[in-house]
Write a protein that holds these residues in place. Structure first.
Motif, PDB file in Angstrom:
ATOM      1  N   GLN A 117       0.831  -1.211   0.000  1.00 53.27           N
ATOM      2  CA  GLN A 117       0.000   0.000   0.000  1.00 53.27           C
ATOM      3  C   GLN A 117       0.862   1.257   0.000  1.00 53.27           C
ATOM      4  OE1 GLN A 117      -3.421  -0.179   2.597  1.00 53.27           O
ATOM      5  NE2 GLN A 117      -3.175   1.972   3.138  1.00 53.27           N
ATOM      6  N   SER A 118       1.954   1.263   0.751  1.00 54.85           N
ATOM      7  CA  SER A 118       2.820   2.440   0.817  1.00 54.85           C
ATOM      8  C   SER A 118       3.494   2.708  -0.529  1.00 54.85           C
ATOM      9  CB  SER A 118       3.877   2.274   1.904  1.00 54.85           C
ATOM     10  OG  SER A 118       4.675   1.118   1.653  1.00 54.85           O
ATOM     11  N   VAL A 119       3.898   1.664  -1.234  1.00 51.16           N
ATOM     12  CA  VAL A 119       4.536   1.807  -2.543  1.00 51.16           C
ATOM     13  C   VAL A 119       3.522   2.332  -3.561  1.00 51.16           C
ATOM     14  CG1 VAL A 119       5.639   0.549  -4.449  1.00 51.16           C
ATOM     15  CG2 VAL A 119       6.277   0.046  -2.072  1.00 51.16           C
ATOM     16  N   GLN A 164       2.992   5.996  -2.892  1.00 50.98           N
ATOM     17  CA  GLN A 164       4.136   6.787  -3.363  1.00 50.98           C
ATOM     18  C   GLN A 164       4.105   6.934  -4.872  1.00 50.98           C
ATOM     19  OE1 GLN A 164       7.515   4.640  -1.895  1.00 50.98           O
ATOM     20  NE2 GLN A 164       7.283   5.396   0.192  1.00 50.98           N
ATOM     21  N   ARG A 165       3.852   5.840  -5.585  1.00 47.62           N
ATOM     22  CA  ARG A 165       3.892   5.872  -7.051  1.00 47.62           C
ATOM     23  C   ARG A 165       2.817   6.767  -7.639  1.00 47.62           C
ATOM     24  NH1 ARG A 165       6.177   6.756 -11.188  1.00 47.62           N
ATOM     25  NH2 ARG A 165       6.280   5.278 -12.893  1.00 47.62           N
ATOM     26  N   LEU A 166       1.627   6.752  -7.003  1.00 48.24           N
ATOM     27  CA  LEU A 166       0.507   7.550  -7.506  1.00 48.24           C
ATOM     28  C   LEU A 166       0.391   8.897  -6.790  1.00 48.24           C
ATOM     29  CD1 LEU A 166      -2.169   4.746  -7.981  1.00 48.24           C
ATOM     30  CD2 LEU A 166      -0.623   5.752  -9.683  1.00 48.24           C
ATOM     31  N   MET A 167       1.345   9.188  -5.922  1.00 50.48           N
ATOM     32  CA  MET A 167       1.398  10.455  -5.178  1.00 50.48           C
ATOM     33  C   MET A 167       0.110  10.706  -4.391  1.00 50.48           C
ATOM     34  SD  MET A 167       3.732  12.861  -7.685  1.00 50.48           S
ATOM     35  CE  MET A 167       2.488  13.162  -8.901  1.00 50.48           C
ATOM     36  N   ILE A 168      -0.319   9.675  -3.690  1.00 44.69           N
ATOM     37  CA  ILE A 168      -1.510   9.765  -2.841  1.00 44.69           C
ATOM     38  C   ILE A 168      -1.047   9.739  -1.391  1.00 44.69           C
ATOM     39  CG2 ILE A 168      -3.664   8.650  -2.158  1.00 44.69           C
ATOM     40  CD1 ILE A 168      -3.788   7.441  -5.000  1.00 44.69           C
ATOM     41  N   LYS A 169      -1.491  10.698  -0.620  1.00 49.83           N
ATOM     42  CA  LYS A 169      -1.088  10.776   0.788  1.00 49.83           C
ATOM     43  C   LYS A 169      -1.532   9.531   1.542  1.00 49.83           C
ATOM     44  CE  LYS A 169      -1.156  15.776   0.909  1.00 49.83           C
ATOM     45  NZ  LYS A 169      -1.813  16.971   1.413  1.00 49.83           N
ATOM     46  N   ARG A 170      -0.731   9.166   2.536  1.00 55.33           N
ATOM     47  CA  ARG A 170      -0.955   7.924   3.305  1.00 55.33           C
ATOM     48  C   ARG A 170      -2.371   7.842   3.862  1.00 55.33           C
ATOM     49  NH1 ARG A 170       3.337   5.893   7.592  1.00 55.33           N
ATOM     50  NH2 ARG A 170       4.479   6.032   5.657  1.00 55.33           N
ATOM     51  N   ALA A 171      -2.852   8.907   4.498  1.00 54.30           N
ATOM     52  CA  ALA A 171      -4.184   8.870   5.112  1.00 54.30           C
ATOM     53  C   ALA A 171      -5.266   8.674   4.059  1.00 54.30           C
ATOM     54  CB  ALA A 171      -4.438  10.154   5.894  1.00 54.30           C
ATOM     55  N   HIS A 172      -5.127   9.343   2.914  1.00 51.96           N
ATOM     56  CA  HIS A 172      -6.121   9.197   1.853  1.00 51.96           C
ATOM     57  C   HIS A 172      -6.058   7.794   1.257  1.00 51.96           C
ATOM     58  CE1 HIS A 172      -8.985  10.410  -1.144  1.00 51.96           C
ATOM     59  NE2 HIS A 172      -8.180   9.964  -2.089  1.00 51.96           N
TER      60      HIS A 172
END
Length: 151
Positions: A63-65, A68-76
Motif C-alpha cells: 500500500q505504501s509503494v 508513493q507511485r501515484l502520489m496519494i497521501k498515506r491517510a487518503h
C-alpha cells in the motif's frame, strides 16, 4: 454608472493565462467535467480506476509503494483501500516478515470489473486530446511525462 456584466470568457486572467500549474489544473478540471458528463454512471471515478488498474498490474503491491507511485497521501490511501475492501474490490494482507506493511490484491470479481472498465476508461482517455493533432498529443504526453518524472 453601472458596471458592465461580465461573462466568463471576458474575465481577465492576467499572467495566469500562461502559468503552467494553473493551466494544468484547469485542464484537469475540464477533463474531469467531461468524464462525469459522459461516464458518470460507471460507478468508478477516474482516481479509483487508476488505483485499481495499478493494483491489477501489480498484485500484492504494498500500500505504501502504491501511494508513493501515484502520489496519494498515506491517510487518503488508507481510506481509499478500506473503501475498496468494504466494496469487495481488494484484499489486504500483512506479510509475516514485515508486520507494518500491507499488501493489496484485487478480488477476482474486481479484476474482471477492472478489465471491463479499462475498455471505456481508455477509450475516454484516447478522446481527451481530440482537439489536438496527433503530433500535439504526443508532444503534450511527452512533456507531461517529463513534468511528473516518468521519462
Amino acid at each position: 454608472m453601472d458596471m458592465p456584466v461580465r461573462v466568463a470568457d471576458d474575465v481577465d486572467l492576467g499572467r495566469l493565462d500562461s502559468a503552467l500549474g494553473f493551466l494544468l489544473r484547469m485542464a484537469q478540471l475540464k477533463v474531469y467535467e467531461r468524464f462525469f458528463e459522459t461516464l458518470g454512471d460507471k460507478d468508478l471515478k477516474p482516481g479509483e480506476f487508476s488505483v485499481l488498474w495499478v493494483i491489477s498490474r501489480n498484485p500484492g503491491i504494498r500500500q505504501s509503494v502504491l501511494g508513493q507511485r501515484l502520489m496519494i497521501k498515506r491517510a487518503h490511501m488508507t481510506k481509499l483501500i478500506r473503501g475498496f475492501e468494504d466494496r469487495g474490490l481488494v484484499t489486504r494482507r500483512v506479510p509475516d516478515e514485515d508486520r507494518r506493511a500491507v499488501e493489496i490484491t484485487l478480488t477476482p470479481e474486481a479484476a474482471a470489473r477492472v478489465e471491463k472498465a479499462a475498455e471505456w476508461f481508455f477509450d475516454f482517455e484516447d478522446a481527451v486530446g481530440n482537439n489536438l493533432s496527433s503530433a500535439e498529443q504526443k508532444q503534450l504526453t511527452l512533456l507531461l511525462r517529463k513534468i511528473v518524472g516518468l521519462n
